[in-house]
Scaffold this active site. Structure first.
Site, PDB file in Angstrom:
ATOM      1  N   ASP A   1      38.663  94.453  50.226  1.00  0.00           N
ATOM      2  CA  ASP A   1      37.767  95.327  50.972  1.00  0.00           C
ATOM      3  C   ASP A   1      37.138  96.288  49.983  1.00  0.00           C
ATOM      4  OD1 ASP A   1      36.444  97.046  52.660  1.00  0.00           O
ATOM      5  OD2 ASP A   1      38.076  97.156  54.135  1.00  0.00           O
TER       6      ASP A   1
ATOM      7  N   GLU B   1      34.289  97.982  50.684  1.00  0.00           N
ATOM      8  CA  GLU B   1      33.456  98.785  51.598  1.00  0.00           C
ATOM      9  C   GLU B   1      32.139  98.077  51.922  1.00  0.00           C
ATOM     10  OE1 GLU B   1      33.123 100.263  54.283  1.00  0.00           O
ATOM     11  OE2 GLU B   1      34.132 102.083  53.627  1.00  0.00           O
ATOM     12  N   ASN B   2      31.878  98.061  53.196  1.00  0.00           N
ATOM     13  CA  ASN B   2      30.727  97.321  53.713  1.00  0.00           C
ATOM     14  C   ASN B   2      30.833  95.841  53.382  1.00  0.00           C
ATOM     15  OD1 ASN B   2      29.503  99.561  54.929  1.00  0.00           O
ATOM     16  ND2 ASN B   2      28.635 100.183  52.979  1.00  0.00           N
TER      17      ASN B   2
ATOM     18  N   GLY C   1      38.428 101.808  55.385  1.00  0.00           N
ATOM     19  CA  GLY C   1      38.131 103.068  54.698  1.00  0.00           C
ATOM     20  C   GLY C   1      37.552 104.122  55.620  1.00  0.00           C
ATOM     21  N   ASP C   2      36.858 103.672  56.688  1.00  0.00           N
ATOM     22  CA  ASP C   2      36.289 104.603  57.668  1.00  0.00           C
ATOM     23  C   ASP C   2      37.210 104.744  58.876  1.00  0.00           C
ATOM     24  OD1 ASP C   2      36.061 102.126  58.791  1.00  0.00           O
ATOM     25  OD2 ASP C   2      33.897 102.233  59.157  1.00  0.00           O
TER      26      ASP C   2
END
Ligand SMILES: *[C@@H]1O[C@H](CO)[C@@H](O)[C@H](O)[C@H]1NC(C)=O
Ligand SMILES: *[C@@H]1O[C@H](CO)[C@@H](O)[C@H](O)[C@H]1NC(C)=O
Length: 344
Positions: A228, A230-231, A305-306
């Site tokens: 991962d 991010e995005n 992460g979010d």
């Protein structure tokens, strides 16, 4: 010429045998990473000490009946978690795992994840804590407990120190239950944002395990070990499907992700036997925003992460290192994990 070549072949195999198959390696995973020049900067496990000499607490449990807490330590022999202390403390009620201690000197402990881009189900938007007895497992013949992550459960440290930031190199491994996963986002362990928000591509570098196909994927139907970043969950340089990343069918899985300036790798193994295989080793994904990386150095477990909280999985142990570990170092760590003896 030919006899000389075969002599060399034998000696290389013999050395490898001694290094990886010796009768007993008196070192924990973090001792091995340290010898390899890439020391652990975070080391989390509810099942065992990850340094030979670690005698501090492994995790804290909190009792639902009266809110009291206690720390679970390793037994003096074999470094295994003292699960009977948990059973005694939680008898007649239930407990949750309230802290997973960092065994490294950085003290990057993991606690209940706060709300971020997504809110957890607990008051204030916090994530749930794992029920402490939901993932029993045998380790070298002794019962210990893993961290059972159901959707909504998550751990985090947004003020970790010593972890990789920016484009700095790091290594990671996690031992997880290969049969407990889903396609939700995201059962992760590793480096993430420090504000629980999606701050952009390349701001994370964590291990992912599961069958999500929204971003990248591998061969077959999953589950896969991915990164991962991010995005995106990445299985190789192509941001979508990479056939070289196999579906995993082991009960116990060693998942490895490491990354440095414009290079990264995914490796995986049966955590109960055999060596690591390399699923990807090459340049950063062929997509905008991942070279250079913008790692922030927070630490997550069980969430994105979010603070995406839709995923499930079970975590037994994992570490983050400073520096890019060699394959040889990781191979020795895998041998230590196998020797530890995960079984049902
Ligand atoms: C996160 O890590 C920092 C740095 O080691 C530590 O001081 C802090 O207590 C940890 N946070 C939690 C929630 O345990
Ligand atoms: C497993 O337990 C046996 C004793 O039951 C012990 O001799 C051995 O060293 C242990 N293995 C590990 C890797 O701790």
């Amino acid at each position: 010429m030919s006899s000389r070549r075969s002599f060399r072949g034998v000696s290389v195999r013999t050395l490898l045998g001694l290094a990886t198959l010796g009768p007993f390696v008196a070192a924990g995973p973090c001792d091995i990473y340290s010898s390899g020049g890439t020391p652990c900067v975070a080391a989390h496990s509810t099942t065992r000490a990850l340094y030979d000499a670690y005698t501090g607490p492994l995790y804290q449990v909190k009792r639902n009946s009266d809110g009291a807490t206690t720390n679970i330590f390793p037994l003096s022999i074999g470094r295994l978690a003292d699960s009977t202390a948990q059973d005694r403390f939680c008898a007649g009620t239930t407990c949750v795992i309230s802290i997973i201690y960092d065994q490294s000197s950085n003290l990057n402990h993991l606690a209940q994840a706060p709300p971020g881009g997504y809110r957890g189900p607990e008051p204030g938007g916090y994530d749930r804590l794992a029920r402490a007895a939901d993932a029993p497992v045998m380790l070298n013949g002794t019962k210990v407990y893993g961290v059972f992550i159901s959707p909504g459960t998550g751990y985090r440290n947004n003020t970790a120190r010593g972890t990789a930031t920016g484009d700095q190199a790091q290594g990671m491994y996690a031992v997880v239950d290969g049969t407990h996963y889903n396609s939700g986002c995201c059962f992760d362990y590793g480096n993430a944002e420090t504000n629980s928000q999606d701050t952009g591509s390349g701001h994370m570098e964590a291990i992912y395990f599961g069958s999500c196909t929204f971003w990248g994927s591998g061969a077959g139907r999953g589950p896969w070990i991915m990164a991962d970043l991010e995005n995106g969950l990445f299985s190789g340089s192509n941001p979508k499907r990479n056939a070289g990343n196999p579906s995993i069918s082991y009960r116990f899985v060693t998942a490895v992700v490491k990354g440095g300036p414009n290079k990264w790798a995914i490796r995986g193994a049966n955590a109960a036997s055999g060596p690591l295989a390399t699923f990807y080793d090459g340049q950063r994904p062929n997509a905008r925003g991942y070279n250079p990386m913008k790692k922030e150095g927070g630490i997550i477990l069980g969430i994105g992460g979010d603070n995406s909280v839709s995923a499930q999985g079970t975590f037994y142990e994992g570490v983050m290192t400073s520096g890019y570990p060699s394959d040889a170092t990781e191979d020795l760590v895998q041998a230590d994990i196998v020797a530890a003896g995960y079984a049902t």
